[in-house]
Design a protein around this motif. Structure first.
Motif, PDB file in Angstrom:
ATOM      1  N   LYS A   1      -2.902 -37.677  34.953  1.00  0.00           N
ATOM      2  CA  LYS A   1      -2.366 -36.495  34.271  1.00  0.00           C
ATOM      3  C   LYS A   1      -1.508 -36.954  33.109  1.00  0.00           C
ATOM      4  O   LYS A   1      -0.563 -37.728  33.299  1.00  0.00           O
ATOM      5  N   LEU A   2      -1.843 -36.503  31.909  1.00  0.00           N
ATOM      6  CA  LEU A   2      -1.107 -36.877  30.703  1.00  0.00           C
ATOM      7  C   LEU A   2      -0.550 -35.593  30.109  1.00  0.00           C
ATOM      8  O   LEU A   2      -1.298 -34.782  29.574  1.00  0.00           O
ATOM      9  N   PHE A   3       0.766 -35.383  30.225  1.00  0.00           N
ATOM     10  CA  PHE A   3       1.374 -34.093  29.884  1.00  0.00           C
ATOM     11  C   PHE A   3       0.642 -33.005  30.679  1.00  0.00           C
ATOM     12  O   PHE A   3       0.561 -33.132  31.885  1.00  0.00           O
ATOM     13  N   ASP A   4       0.062 -32.005  30.010  1.00  0.00           N
ATOM     14  CA  ASP A   4      -0.616 -30.936  30.753  1.00  0.00           C
ATOM     15  C   ASP A   4      -2.119 -31.183  30.896  1.00  0.00           C
ATOM     16  O   ASP A   4      -2.853 -30.301  31.343  1.00  0.00           O
ATOM     17  N   THR A   5      -2.571 -32.334  30.480  1.00  0.00           N
ATOM     18  CA  THR A   5      -4.010 -32.589  30.470  1.00  0.00           C
ATOM     19  C   THR A   5      -4.414 -33.510  31.608  1.00  0.00           C
ATOM     20  O   THR A   5      -3.787 -34.543  31.828  1.00  0.00           O
ATOM     21  N   GLU A   6      -5.445 -33.116  32.327  1.00  0.00           N
ATOM     22  CA  GLU A   6      -5.976 -33.958  33.392  1.00  0.00           C
ATOM     23  C   GLU A   6      -7.206 -34.692  32.862  1.00  0.00           C
ATOM     24  O   GLU A   6      -8.050 -34.103  32.185  1.00  0.00           O
ATOM     25  N   VAL A   7      -7.273 -35.977  33.158  1.00  0.00           N
ATOM     26  CA  VAL A   7      -8.393 -36.800  32.697  1.00  0.00           C
ATOM     27  C   VAL A   7      -8.997 -37.497  33.913  1.00  0.00           C
ATOM     28  O   VAL A   7      -8.285 -38.181  34.652  1.00  0.00           O
ATOM     29  N   GLY A   8     -10.292 -37.294  34.125  1.00  0.00           N
ATOM     30  CA  GLY A   8     -10.935 -37.885  35.298  1.00  0.00           C
ATOM     31  C   GLY A   8     -12.238 -38.565  34.954  1.00  0.00           C
ATOM     32  O   GLY A   8     -12.858 -38.284  33.915  1.00  0.00           O
ATOM     33  N   SER A   9     -12.651 -39.451  35.844  1.00  0.00           N
ATOM     34  CA  SER A   9     -13.868 -40.220  35.612  1.00  0.00           C
ATOM     35  C   SER A   9     -14.442 -40.685  36.938  1.00  0.00           C
ATOM     36  O   SER A   9     -13.704 -40.962  37.881  1.00  0.00           O
TER      37      SER A   9
ATOM     38  N   ALA B   1       5.900 -40.172  30.239  1.00  0.00           N
ATOM     39  CA  ALA B   1       7.199 -39.936  30.890  1.00  0.00           C
ATOM     40  C   ALA B   1       8.343 -40.292  29.917  1.00  0.00           C
ATOM     41  O   ALA B   1       9.322 -39.548  29.807  1.00  0.00           O
ATOM     42  N   LEU B   2       8.197 -41.395  29.191  1.00  0.00           N
ATOM     43  CA  LEU B   2       9.239 -41.785  28.222  1.00  0.00           C
ATOM     44  C   LEU B   2       9.359 -40.730  27.125  1.00  0.00           C
ATOM     45  O   LEU B   2      10.468 -40.362  26.726  1.00  0.00           O
ATOM     46  N   LYS B   3       8.216 -40.250  26.657  1.00  0.00           N
ATOM     47  CA  LYS B   3       8.202 -39.215  25.611  1.00  0.00           C
ATOM     48  C   LYS B   3       8.904 -37.961  26.122  1.00  0.00           C
ATOM     49  O   LYS B   3       9.690 -37.340  25.400  1.00  0.00           O
ATOM     50  N   GLU B   4       8.621 -37.603  27.395  1.00  0.00           N
ATOM     51  CA  GLU B   4       9.243 -36.409  27.969  1.00  0.00           C
ATOM     52  C   GLU B   4      10.750 -36.566  28.099  1.00  0.00           C
ATOM     53  O   GLU B   4      11.480 -35.585  28.165  1.00  0.00           O
TER      54      GLU B   4
ATOM     55  N   LEU C   1       3.147 -38.822  20.403  1.00  0.00           N
ATOM     56  CA  LEU C   1       2.997 -40.259  20.597  1.00  0.00           C
ATOM     57  C   LEU C   1       2.282 -40.873  19.397  1.00  0.00           C
ATOM     58  O   LEU C   1       1.437 -40.233  18.771  1.00  0.00           O
ATOM     59  N   SER C   2       2.625 -42.104  19.099  1.00  0.00           N
ATOM     60  CA  SER C   2       1.902 -42.824  18.073  1.00  0.00           C
ATOM     61  C   SER C   2       1.034 -43.859  18.788  1.00  0.00           C
ATOM     62  O   SER C   2       1.528 -44.642  19.603  1.00  0.00           O
ATOM     63  N   ILE C   3      -0.278 -43.851  18.523  1.00  0.00           N
ATOM     64  CA  ILE C   3      -1.197 -44.756  19.237  1.00  0.00           C
ATOM     65  C   ILE C   3      -1.952 -45.615  18.231  1.00  0.00           C
ATOM     66  O   ILE C   3      -2.664 -45.092  17.366  1.00  0.00           O
ATOM     67  N   LEU C   4      -1.753 -46.910  18.324  1.00  0.00           N
ATOM     68  CA  LEU C   4      -2.444 -47.836  17.432  1.00  0.00           C
ATOM     69  C   LEU C   4      -3.531 -48.556  18.219  1.00  0.00           C
ATOM     70  O   LEU C   4      -3.222 -49.283  19.167  1.00  0.00           O
ATOM     71  N   THR C   5      -4.791 -48.342  17.856  1.00  0.00           N
ATOM     72  CA  THR C   5      -5.877 -49.061  18.537  1.00  0.00           C
ATOM     73  C   THR C   5      -6.328 -50.240  17.677  1.00  0.00           C
ATOM     74  O   THR C   5      -6.029 -50.314  16.485  1.00  0.00           O
ATOM     75  N   GLU C   6      -7.048 -51.157  18.300  1.00  0.00           N
ATOM     76  CA  GLU C   6      -7.522 -52.395  17.630  1.00  0.00           C
ATOM     77  C   GLU C   6      -6.380 -53.158  16.964  1.00  0.00           C
ATOM     78  O   GLU C   6      -6.547 -53.706  15.877  1.00  0.00           O
ATOM     79  N   LYS C   7      -5.240 -53.104  17.606  1.00  0.00           N
ATOM     80  CA  LYS C   7      -4.094 -53.888  17.120  1.00  0.00           C
ATOM     81  C   LYS C   7      -3.598 -54.759  18.270  1.00  0.00           C
ATOM     82  O   LYS C   7      -3.341 -54.281  19.362  1.00  0.00           O
ATOM     83  N   ARG C   8      -3.471 -56.026  17.986  1.00  0.00           N
ATOM     84  CA  ARG C   8      -2.949 -56.957  18.965  1.00  0.00           C
ATOM     85  C   ARG C   8      -1.441 -57.079  18.804  1.00  0.00           C
ATOM     86  O   ARG C   8      -0.944 -57.126  17.670  1.00  0.00           O
ATOM     87  N   VAL C   9      -0.707 -57.194  19.915  1.00  0.00           N
ATOM     88  CA  VAL C   9       0.705 -57.576  19.824  1.00  0.00           C
ATOM     89  C   VAL C   9       0.723 -59.088  19.621  1.00  0.00           C
ATOM     90  O   VAL C   9       0.340 -59.846  20.508  1.00  0.00           O
TER      91      VAL C   9
ATOM     92  N   ILE D   1      -4.869 -35.588  21.762  1.00  0.00           N
ATOM     93  CA  ILE D   1      -3.946 -34.767  22.573  1.00  0.00           C
ATOM     94  C   ILE D   1      -2.585 -35.462  22.657  1.00  0.00           C
ATOM     95  O   ILE D   1      -1.541 -34.829  22.478  1.00  0.00           O
ATOM     96  N   LEU D   2      -2.603 -36.769  22.895  1.00  0.00           N
ATOM     97  CA  LEU D   2      -1.344 -37.529  23.002  1.00  0.00           C
ATOM     98  C   LEU D   2      -0.615 -37.553  21.658  1.00  0.00           C
ATOM     99  O   LEU D   2       0.607 -37.438  21.604  1.00  0.00           O
ATOM    100  N   GLU D   3      -1.367 -37.680  20.566  1.00  0.00           N
ATOM    101  CA  GLU D   3      -0.748 -37.685  19.233  1.00  0.00           C
ATOM    102  C   GLU D   3      -0.117 -36.337  18.914  1.00  0.00           C
ATOM    103  O   GLU D   3       0.953 -36.263  18.322  1.00  0.00           O
ATOM    104  N   GLN D   4      -0.810 -35.257  19.353  1.00  0.00           N
ATOM    105  CA  GLN D   4      -0.229 -33.921  19.162  1.00  0.00           C
ATOM    106  C   GLN D   4       1.084 -33.773  19.918  1.00  0.00           C
ATOM    107  O   GLN D   4       1.957 -33.001  19.530  1.00  0.00           O
TER     108      GLN D   4
END
Lengths: 282, 282
Positions: free
Chosen positions: A165-173, A1-4, A40-48, A34-37
């Motif tokens: 729902k992340l942008f136009d992508t639906e993710v379910g589990s 939402a912030l990106k949008e 968004l910038s996504i940093l994993t395995e990084k602690r704040v 998909i989010l990076e495209q």
């Protein structure tokens, strides 16, 4: 939402992947891409490690990097608030949420618990879990309310079906990821398929990726993860029903599904994913 | 499609309702109204008694009315073409299609039948049926092919899950209609709900109507009919899985479903329809 809204967004995630409760690493990496495209910038395995700024946060130190920011949003997970229960001597369970029986009763007579603070068994592992989903909360509330009002109702347990729902992508589990199954010491076989949401030649067909998780010994379906352009939610529900009723992967591979070119493929992708698992089991 | 190309279309249907294999009269009338709102004229309980014109059809006599037309399309149902089979002394079944066993074998060794010409049992009534759906044909073809090639595979029977798109409306069905159940002498209880495909406040939420058909004695789900603006196909698949695995209506009313405001309602309409059946059964 912030990106949008036009902001530059960086996500700092302590774990090796995003959406760890819903997805295994392979599926999570696809969502990450998909989010990076989308910018968004996504940093994993990084602690704040530190929040910078005096009156107002101006950034964070994450890993060894300094990330400057005008807005800082913290989301460090959810934990059941059981202060009131503890003070009333209500017993907590191993997930640190309130222990309940199948009628949503606590250990104190006439006191019921429901929602994000209540512990309930997982339908597959039968171990206590704290799902903290709205769908589960309303179901628990109904059971607790029925029993509190003098009726009789049992809560049958949680599969943890969820969708976002992340942008136009639906993710379910639903059910267990391979990772969650491993933690419960359940051996699994998986099948993953890339397909389309409508007949391939039909305008508007969108990509969909389905991963099924199957218990190796019994061949029972125990989980699914889906990433797609549409029609993800009801596929998750369909697989949830199948898991609840102990459907085997060979039953699923032959199940009756509906088809019309503007609405689906002749071979439903769930069925194709089931075929892949079957081939691995043979 | 003809209407969308700007033609004036009249449908003449001999039966009291359209889509009799998929829907009961109450649900069919809703689809009829939707089609009429789109400008189609639909005449039910009218037989085409005569086709007018000499070199070229110019109209029909239906009921006592004369309908003039530039184009005449006839669709008088589907019947299995079993001429080849009859000539080869292959046994036909009570539906007049080719009789097969669970391996899709005919009564003649090494001769298999699959597709619109082959008779297979209905999963609920266990009576021979001739479903003539593409989905069933491909499944039968796979079983016949596996067995013909020396493998071993069984076709488990037909629920007849089907879906179609009429303008912007999706119409789906699986299992038995009340009408089909009555013919099979099965007593039923139904539950019908009007709901939305997304959270009510979410832009783009579309109406959806779900009718569940339940066997009165066992409380097993045996059929569903859905009319909606989107997300119908996978709901039909979900209910198909539930029927196949003998889910009871009280199990369905408590089933785990996925929720996110842009994708669904907190209480999935299938679950709400199940609640309505439950209340009738109590």
């Amino acid at each position: 939402a912030l990106k949008e809204r036009g902001l530059k967004v960086t996500v700092v995630e302590m774990l090796p992947q995003i959406l760890p409760a819903m997805l295994d690493l392979d599926m999570a990496n696809i969502v990450k891409e998909i989010l990076e495209q989308k910018g968004l910038s996504i940093l994993t395995e990084k602690r704040v490690e530190e929040i910078l700024g005096e009156d107002k946060a101006t950034g964070v130190i994450a890993g060894e990097e300094q990330l400057n920011a005008d807005i800082l949003l913290s989301a460090f997970g959810v934990r059941a608030n059981t202060k009131l229960a503890s003070e009333a001597n209500i017993e907590l369970g191993e997930t640190r949420a309130i222990k309940t029986n199948a009628r949503m009763e606590t250990n104190i007579k006439d006191i019921f618990a429901a929602g994000d603070c209540a512990e309930v068994p997982n339908l597959i592992t039968h171990k206590p879990s704290c799902s903290q989903l709205g769908t589960i909360a309303v179901r628990q509330g109904k059971v607790a309310g029925t029993n509190a009002g003098g009726g009789y109702s049992l809560f049958q347990g949680v599969l943890g079906s969820a969708v976002t729902k992340l942008f136009d992508t639906e993710v379910g589990s639903t059910g267990l990821t391979v990772n969650a199954a491993k933690k419960a010491r359940i051996e699994t076989v998986t099948g993953t398929i890339n397909s389309k949401t409508r007949a391939d030649y039909y305008p508007g067909a969108k990509p969909i990726k389905i991963k099924l998780v199957v218990e190796k010994e019994s061949h029972h379906l125990i989980g699914a993860q889906i990433i797609g352009g549409e029609e993800v939610t009801q596929r998750i529900n369909a697989i949830s029903f199948a898991i609840q009723k102990h459907m085997t992967i060979s039953e699923l591979a032959k199940a009756d599904t509906a088809y019309a070119p503007p609405l689906s493929e002749t071979w439903e992708p769930i069925i194709l994913a089931a075929e892949i698992v079957l081939r691995k089991l043979q």
